[in-house]
Design an enzyme around this catalytic site. Sequence first.
Site, short mmCIF file in Angstrom:
data_model
loop_
_atom_site.label_atom_id
_atom_site.label_comp_id
_atom_site.label_asym_id
_atom_site.label_seq_id
_atom_site.Cartn_x
_atom_site.Cartn_y
_atom_site.Cartn_z
N ASP A 80 0.86 -1.16 0.00
CA ASP A 80 0.00 0.00 0.00
C ASP A 80 0.91 1.23 0.00
O ASP A 80 2.14 1.12 0.16
CB ASP A 80 -0.96 -0.03 1.21
CG ASP A 80 -2.24 0.75 0.91
OD1 ASP A 80 -3.30 0.40 1.46
OD2 ASP A 80 -2.17 1.70 0.11
N TYR A 81 0.31 2.38 -0.11
CA TYR A 81 1.02 3.64 -0.36
C TYR A 81 1.98 3.99 0.78
O TYR A 81 1.56 4.23 1.89
CB TYR A 81 -0.03 4.74 -0.50
CG TYR A 81 0.45 6.06 -1.06
CD1 TYR A 81 1.08 6.98 -0.26
CD2 TYR A 81 0.22 6.40 -2.39
CE1 TYR A 81 1.50 8.22 -0.75
CE2 TYR A 81 0.62 7.65 -2.89
CZ TYR A 81 1.26 8.54 -2.07
OH TYR A 81 1.66 9.76 -2.57
#
Length: 715
Positions: free
Chosen positions: A270-271
Amino acid sequence: MPDKIKSRVDTLISNMSLRAKIGQLNQPETPTENNIEEFKEAVRRGEVGSILMSVGATAGNDAQGEINVDFYNELQKIAVEESPDGIPILFGRDVIHGHRTVFPIPLAMAASFNPELIKKCYRDTAIEATNDGVHWTFTPMLDLCRDPRWGRIIEGTGEDPYIGARIAEAVVAGLQGDDVSNKDSMLACAKHFIGYGASEGGRDYHRTEISDYSLYNYYLPAFRAAIKSGAMTVMSSFNDISGQPITSSRKYLTDILRNNLGFDGFVVSDYDAVIQLIKQGVAENSEECASMALNAGLDMDMHDGCYMDNLEKAVNSGAVSVDVIDEAVRRILTVKMKAGLFEHPYTKKIKLNRTEHLKDAREMAGESIVLLKNNDVLPINKSAKVGLIGPFSHERRSLLGSWTIDGKADETPTLAERMREVIGGNLNCISSSTLGWNSVNKNIAAADVVVLALGESWSATGESRAVSDITISSEQKELIKKAKTYGKKTVGVLFCGRPIAIEEIAEDLDAVLYAWHTGSEAAGAVSDILFGDVQPCGRLPVTLPRKATHIPLYYNVTSSGRPVNCYYGENPGNCYIDSMPTPYYPFGYGLTYTTFKYSDIKTDISKIAVSELKAGKKLRVSVNVTNKGTVSGKETVQLYIRDVCASIMRPIRELKAFKKIRIAPGKAENVTFDIGYEELGFFDDKGNYIVENGKVELYIGENCLTGKKTSIEIV
Ligand code: GLC
């Protein structure tokens, strides 16, 4: 992996520099005018394997510009024609529940109990998004969630693993189409692996405590289904489980995801999740972050550049072996080849006619809306005078919901517009509850029916949008109370994203339509149902609690030595001494404009051996369902099991099948379910699937509280 692809991948890898290999593991976000030139240079060096087609850590909350297809084609041209290995860039974007045509939020689509229609909507979505140059989307989001305080509950499929699995299959099939290498096929991404929906207190990104038993029986089934359906990418989750950040956990990203679930695609973080390992307190520096995540089985690093900046050093220090890098590159290149990216790296945008997609959006919204209460007020006669009041009567943006970065609010009809199309001047409309009460007074006094358009702003849902009080605003509650004083039949239309605590609201309304955030055609679908042009048929994929303080409250709960949950009404005195923690509306609940009677539940056999089940033998459960009303209706017939006594505690109810059927007035249908090994077992905490002998109760009805049952003996 087909041999042809394998040999092409082997050849590519054998010619790539270490830095170019690491480039394939690198996913920066879309460049801006500030860094475009250095970005193009990185592409030219082969250091950009994928691009996140958005800007910012919470793309679902922030307006993103329209996709400039030519811009991405220009970057692609550099990669294909000027970089050392000519490997195309994989373009990924959060196309979560629609693209330009916005479908209901995923939680609302789950309420449709209509996987076929969901699949169709995601096929529409893939056609629109690939036409804008999107190769890969980060959906389906499969985070099972029992806590409506968590803003991201709206992105998932609710509290049940079975419906989560059916929706996972539908979304992957819709997005990837018949052949994932087709130009209008889009790569799916099952996310967030794993357990993010259990964030403590519903507080986003917070810690979770999930036993392996719960993981295998509640949180993993939807991912297992997505992988079995061909999902070739998985996104790892921000959370930790019992102190192990998923981002750096070999147990979850390799032992469970790959060795138990059989996943052979690639995992994207994820980011900024890789560099966040420092904040999670398990890595001293960015080099440790990179080596821990890659060695755990995390193949692609979203946005923070941690892999690109550190993996060469990690190889030189021995913290990471080139073989591990090669394996990650192999997975990514294999997916790119299966997606046809080497054959069609560029996008030639065409003008799309979205008429059919908008029709699907209106149908999907109509199937997702749940009629919760109806004291003889709906449907409204088209000759009636209607007073429409409330802050959502002229609302556009919130109807689209969160995570709609390509939807356009100004193209979204309001409830007032759609209702006026049906009853014209008979609609007296007050745009908001903030207007002086006397003007509202006149409109209510003249109306036969009052419709209150209420709800929750889209911006109170989605990522980083946890709330401590799951209800509507006090101003809206005041509006309900005031409207009630006029003694008119009053309908509440609730445009809410998350499940809200509903007791205080529903008591004062004669009818309640849970309209969720149902997309581009939300208003049309609500109007269709209000005036009876469409029959309401949605069912709750989550429990609606009486109060927020009753959370967590979910239907597939295990029993206990002394009643504590009270979901099934067990001895309420033993639960909270100050309130009843029974659901206000239970899982699977929803009304129609008719009534159905269930009768004659039976099985074709009363005993079946474990060995027969293992060999594929099934038993048939049947029930007669009669439409007792004067109008046709769609009933979602639900089959639940209860494994009465097992080697580990089993839920009081588990949804194991459902069928949504339309039945004409006065007619009866015999509904059958064939169930077997797949439906009658459970996982132990090592991930082994087990079917044990013993009694299994089979419940069939209109929601999880149905008492209509039969039973079988597994021997
Ligand atoms: C966000 C979300 C994830 C999304 C990704 C890219 O932080 O957690 O669901 O796909 O970043 O926008």
